[in-house]
Design a protein around this motif. Structure first.
Motif, PDB file in Angstrom:
ATOM      1  N   LEU A 107     -19.351 -14.363  45.080  1.00  0.00           N
ATOM      2  CA  LEU A 107     -19.269 -13.185  44.714  1.00  0.00           C
ATOM      3  C   LEU A 107     -19.680 -12.763  43.525  1.00  0.00           C
ATOM      4  CD1 LEU A 107     -17.799 -10.305  45.446  1.00  0.00           C
ATOM      5  CD2 LEU A 107     -15.561 -11.424  44.465  1.00  0.00           C
ATOM      6  N   ALA A 108     -20.783 -12.095  43.079  1.00  0.00           N
ATOM      7  CA  ALA A 108     -21.270 -11.752  41.857  1.00  0.00           C
ATOM      8  C   ALA A 108     -21.667 -10.351  41.926  1.00  0.00           C
ATOM      9  CB  ALA A 108     -22.798 -12.694  41.813  1.00  0.00           C
ATOM     10  N   ALA A 109     -20.327  -9.565  42.163  1.00  0.00           N
ATOM     11  CA  ALA A 109     -20.269  -8.208  42.147  1.00  0.00           C
ATOM     12  C   ALA A 109     -20.290  -7.336  40.938  1.00  0.00           C
ATOM     13  CB  ALA A 109     -19.646  -7.548  43.061  1.00  0.00           C
ATOM     14  N   GLY A 110     -20.223  -8.200  39.746  1.00  0.00           N
ATOM     15  CA  GLY A 110     -19.943  -7.588  38.264  1.00  0.00           C
ATOM     16  C   GLY A 110     -18.851  -6.820  37.976  1.00  0.00           C
ATOM     17  N   SER A 111     -18.972  -6.146  37.078  1.00  0.00           N
ATOM     18  CA  SER A 111     -17.892  -5.406  36.613  1.00  0.00           C
ATOM     19  C   SER A 111     -18.110  -3.808  36.328  1.00  0.00           C
ATOM     20  CB  SER A 111     -17.286  -5.799  35.261  1.00  0.00           C
ATOM     21  OG  SER A 111     -18.460  -5.728  34.373  1.00  0.00           O
ATOM     22  N   GLN A 112     -17.041  -2.973  35.941  1.00  0.00           N
ATOM     23  CA  GLN A 112     -17.318  -1.783  35.680  1.00  0.00           C
ATOM     24  C   GLN A 112     -16.376  -1.240  34.515  1.00  0.00           C
ATOM     25  OE1 GLN A 112     -16.262  -0.766  39.922  1.00  0.00           O
ATOM     26  NE2 GLN A 112     -14.375   0.195  39.071  1.00  0.00           N
ATOM     27  N   VAL A 113     -16.908  -0.344  33.877  1.00  0.00           N
ATOM     28  CA  VAL A 113     -15.889   0.332  32.917  1.00  0.00           C
ATOM     29  C   VAL A 113     -14.530   0.625  33.091  1.00  0.00           C
ATOM     30  CG1 VAL A 113     -16.617   2.717  32.997  1.00  0.00           C
ATOM     31  CG2 VAL A 113     -15.858   2.002  30.823  1.00  0.00           C
ATOM     32  N   ALA A 114     -13.436   0.474  32.492  1.00  0.00           N
ATOM     33  CA  ALA A 114     -12.200   0.667  32.740  1.00  0.00           C
ATOM     34  C   ALA A 114     -11.872   2.151  32.313  1.00  0.00           C
ATOM     35  CB  ALA A 114     -11.270  -0.179  32.134  1.00  0.00           C
ATOM     36  N   ARG A 115     -11.510   2.911  33.192  1.00  0.00           N
ATOM     37  CA  ARG A 115     -11.107   4.428  32.959  1.00  0.00           C
ATOM     38  C   ARG A 115      -9.598   4.671  33.061  1.00  0.00           C
ATOM     39  NH1 ARG A 115     -14.825   8.740  32.713  1.00  0.00           N
ATOM     40  NH2 ARG A 115     -17.424   8.053  32.333  1.00  0.00           N
ATOM     41  N   PRO A 116      -9.059   4.550  32.157  1.00  0.00           N
ATOM     42  CA  PRO A 116      -7.317   4.874  32.381  1.00  0.00           C
ATOM     43  C   PRO A 116      -7.392   6.352  32.489  1.00  0.00           C
ATOM     44  CG  PRO A 116      -7.935   4.653  29.980  1.00  0.00           C
ATOM     45  CD  PRO A 116      -9.314   4.109  30.800  1.00  0.00           C
ATOM     46  N   PRO A 117      -5.841   6.905  32.908  1.00  0.00           N
ATOM     47  CA  PRO A 117      -5.657   8.027  33.175  1.00  0.00           C
ATOM     48  C   PRO A 117      -5.461   8.919  31.987  1.00  0.00           C
ATOM     49  CG  PRO A 117      -3.770   6.859  33.513  1.00  0.00           C
ATOM     50  CD  PRO A 117      -4.739   5.907  33.365  1.00  0.00           C
ATOM     51  N   VAL A 118      -6.427   9.209  31.181  1.00  0.00           N
ATOM     52  CA  VAL A 118      -6.607  10.066  30.158  1.00  0.00           C
ATOM     53  C   VAL A 118      -7.059  11.442  30.604  1.00  0.00           C
ATOM     54  CG1 VAL A 118      -7.499  10.361  27.910  1.00  0.00           C
ATOM     55  CG2 VAL A 118      -7.148   8.345  28.332  1.00  0.00           C
ATOM     56  N   PRO A 119      -6.131  12.380  30.335  1.00  0.00           N
ATOM     57  CA  PRO A 119      -6.489  13.735  30.731  1.00  0.00           C
ATOM     58  C   PRO A 119      -7.847  14.125  30.638  1.00  0.00           C
ATOM     59  CG  PRO A 119      -4.223  13.567  29.967  1.00  0.00           C
ATOM     60  CD  PRO A 119      -4.774  12.534  29.837  1.00  0.00           C
ATOM     61  N   GLY A 120      -8.768  14.900  31.477  1.00  0.00           N
ATOM     62  CA  GLY A 120     -10.162  14.995  31.494  1.00  0.00           C
ATOM     63  C   GLY A 120     -10.941  14.009  31.231  1.00  0.00           C
ATOM     64  N   LEU A 121     -10.790  12.724  31.129  1.00  0.00           N
ATOM     65  CA  LEU A 121     -11.675  11.465  30.864  1.00  0.00           C
ATOM     66  C   LEU A 121     -12.762  11.549  32.170  1.00  0.00           C
ATOM     67  CD1 LEU A 121     -12.635   8.975  29.122  1.00  0.00           C
ATOM     68  CD2 LEU A 121     -11.232   7.933  30.329  1.00  0.00           C
ATOM     69  N   ALA A 122     -12.094  11.527  33.315  1.00  0.00           N
ATOM     70  CA  ALA A 122     -13.146  11.602  34.330  1.00  0.00           C
ATOM     71  C   ALA A 122     -14.084  12.680  34.393  1.00  0.00           C
ATOM     72  CB  ALA A 122     -12.355  11.326  35.633  1.00  0.00           C
ATOM     73  N   GLU A 123     -13.690  13.785  34.084  1.00  0.00           N
ATOM     74  CA  GLU A 123     -14.563  15.016  34.103  1.00  0.00           C
ATOM     75  C   GLU A 123     -15.565  15.185  32.965  1.00  0.00           C
ATOM     76  OE1 GLU A 123     -10.409  15.693  36.209  1.00  0.00           O
ATOM     77  OE2 GLU A 123     -11.338  15.112  34.244  1.00  0.00           O
ATOM     78  N   HIS A 124     -14.962  14.772  32.024  1.00  0.00           N
ATOM     79  CA  HIS A 124     -15.672  15.253  30.713  1.00  0.00           C
ATOM     80  C   HIS A 124     -16.618  14.086  29.920  1.00  0.00           C
ATOM     81  CE1 HIS A 124     -14.443  19.315  31.233  1.00  0.00           C
ATOM     82  NE2 HIS A 124     -13.093  18.796  31.211  1.00  0.00           N
ATOM     83  N   ALA A 125     -16.238  12.773  30.013  1.00  0.00           N
ATOM     84  CA  ALA A 125     -16.660  11.835  29.299  1.00  0.00           C
ATOM     85  C   ALA A 125     -17.985  11.133  29.918  1.00  0.00           C
ATOM     86  CB  ALA A 125     -15.707  10.834  28.922  1.00  0.00           C
ATOM     87  N   PHE A 126     -18.750  10.526  29.037  1.00  0.00           N
ATOM     88  CA  PHE A 126     -19.818   9.789  29.627  1.00  0.00           C
ATOM     89  C   PHE A 126     -19.732   8.433  29.400  1.00  0.00           C
ATOM     90  CE2 PHE A 126     -21.421  14.059  28.501  1.00  0.00           C
ATOM     91  CZ  PHE A 126     -22.276  14.348  29.572  1.00  0.00           C
ATOM     92  N   GLY A 290     -20.261 -14.949  37.155  1.00  0.00           N
ATOM     93  CA  GLY A 290     -20.552 -13.857  36.167  1.00  0.00           C
ATOM     94  C   GLY A 290     -19.002 -13.045  35.943  1.00  0.00           C
ATOM     95  N   ASP A 291     -19.165 -11.565  35.893  1.00  0.00           N
ATOM     96  CA  ASP A 291     -18.011 -11.043  35.711  1.00  0.00           C
ATOM     97  C   ASP A 291     -16.961 -11.002  36.611  1.00  0.00           C
ATOM     98  OD1 ASP A 291     -19.701 -10.278  33.655  1.00  0.00           O
ATOM     99  OD2 ASP A 291     -19.632  -8.092  33.974  1.00  0.00           O
ATOM    100  N   THR A 292     -17.105 -11.575  37.683  1.00  0.00           N
ATOM    101  CA  THR A 292     -15.892 -11.850  38.758  1.00  0.00           C
ATOM    102  C   THR A 292     -15.131 -12.700  38.403  1.00  0.00           C
ATOM    103  OG1 THR A 292     -17.161 -12.912  40.500  1.00  0.00           O
ATOM    104  CG2 THR A 292     -17.279 -10.187  40.442  1.00  0.00           C
ATOM    105  N   ALA A 293     -15.506 -13.815  37.624  1.00  0.00           N
ATOM    106  CA  ALA A 293     -14.914 -15.162  37.650  1.00  0.00           C
ATOM    107  C   ALA A 293     -14.216 -15.439  36.119  1.00  0.00           C
ATOM    108  CB  ALA A 293     -15.839 -16.163  37.692  1.00  0.00           C
TER     109      ALA A 293
END
Length: 400
Positions: A107-126, A290-293
């Motif tokens: 399993l070498a599927a890597g990682s991703q940025v953590a996006r907590p439930p901050v209002p508007g984060l998913a819609e407006h942040a890069f 990698g990032d999964t271990a």
């Protein structure tokens, strides 16, 4: 039917797992084993550089490389891991549901940025986490030129003062001026929970970070955090509002969601705990890398970080050990006691440090020269030459 090592992911750990497994198979001169890599595209995306411009070019094709060493590439997105049945279900390039069996899984599927439930984060942040999201940010920056001049257009808010946040913040002023003009009053604001600038990276390189930020005009707002994002800017936890058309989120990462489908202990970032050979503890046929271990790098309690510095040698070990498992020969313990940091600091240069305490060794233009070498040469995969590629995949190569 050939026994198969299946590797999920074609990032740094995945590519080097494939090459290392192929190296050991080549030495064994066996034709009853095979190696497959399952990933969305046959390319290694140079993720450590996604804070730079021209993001679309920051990739290296691996199709010919895999062909040269006898590795099969499968285009698809892994969706489900059946550990008991030893199979992985995935969607192929046409969106069709497929399944592939394995004898050993890496399993070498890597990682991703953590996006907590901050209002508007998913819609407006890069973010600059994946190539697609970094390209979206780049297109947005270019598009700012079409907007009327305003403080919000000229202001970039970077949320998170860690490694990625600092590299992004110190690079952004030059990128923005390249779009809006050299005389544009660019403002870059770094919002970080830590008490002072550079705290996340230690005292050794903090003076370099401060100097680079002062030169670039990056303003630190320490001891604070973003509590809401909207189309016009961000709201801080102290009630302050910063008008900005460009909000970039760099706070935290987490392991691939696929790790949740493998039974085992995890760390706070979702990484699977592995033994010295990178086999998932409690699993007989699954390795994580990698990032999964969550893997020990020394006997002092230090563990691998989510960086290509650790992913590349981890890949060399996981591929070797998965193949050794099938061949019935001894595995090689993963250890990487030397740790270094090379932090890009925009036009000011870079800071290079050694050790977990990050003792500064090079800075400014000297550091920048090393950073360029790392980013443009060292972390790229080898050429599609069978002998050279297999030699480069030896897990016993001296590593930092």
């Amino acid at each position: 039917m050939k026994s198969n090592i299946l590797i999920i992911g074609a990032g740094f750990a995945g590519v080097w797992s494939a090459l290392s497994a192929a190296r050991l198979l080549d030495q064994a001169q066996r034709d009853d084993l095979s190696i497959s890599v399952l990933a969305p595209q046959p390319e290694l995306r140079i993720r450590p550089r996604f804070y730079e411009a021209d993001v679309h070019s920051l990739k290296a094709p691996v199709g010919e490389l895999f062909e040269a060493v006898g590795v099969r590439f499968i285009t698809g997105n892994a969706e489900a891991i059946d550990a008991e049945g030893r199979s992985v279900s995935y969607r192929d390039a046409n969106g069709q549901y497929q399944q592939i069996a394995y004898d050993r899984l890496i399993l070498a599927a890597g990682s991703q940025v953590a996006r907590p439930p901050v209002p508007g984060l998913a819609e407006h942040a890069f973010d600059v986490d994946q190539m697609e999201s970094a390209m979206k940010l780049e297109a947005h920056l270019v598009g700012l030129a079409a907007l009327p001049a305003s403080p919000a257009r000229h202001t970039v808010v970077v949320c998170g003062g860690g490694f990625t946040g600092i590299e992004t913040a110190t690079e952004i002023p030059a990128r923005l001026r390249a779009v809006l003009g050299s005389d544009t009053p660019v403002r870059v604001v770094m919002v970080d929970r830590a008490e002072h600038a550079g705290a996340a990276l230690g005292a050794g390189i903090t003076p370099s970070i401060i100097a680079a930020c002062e030169q670039a005009g990056v303003q630190w707002l320490a001891g604070t955090s973003v509590v809401a994002v909207d189309a016009g800017g961000v709201t801080l936890d102290n009630g302050e509002y910063i008008a900005s058309k460009t909000v970039i989120w760099t706070v935290g990462v987490k392991a691939s969601p696929l790790t949740a489908q493998v039974a085992g202990e995890r760390d706070a970032l979702g990484r699977l705990k592995v033994d010295d050979h990178l086999k998932v503890i409690g699993q007989a046929h699954i390795y994580a890398t990698g990032d999964t271990a969550w893997a020990a790098v020394d006997e002092l309690g230090n563990h691998a970080l989510m960086t290509c510095q650790h992913a590349i040698p981890m890949g060399r070990h996981s591929g070797n050990n998965a193949m050794a498992d099938l061949l019935g020969i001894a595995p090689v313990a993963y250890r990487q006691p030397k740790y270094v940091t090379c932090l890009d600091l925009g036009e000011w240069g870079a800071a290079y440090s050694e050790g977990w305490a990050r003792e500064l060794k090079l800075q400014g233009e000297e550091g920048k020269a090393l950073k360029r070498q790392i980013n443009s040469v060292w972390i790229y995969p080898p050429a599609a030459d069978r002998a050279l590629a297999l030699a480069a995949a030896d897990p016993m190569i001296a590593i930092v």
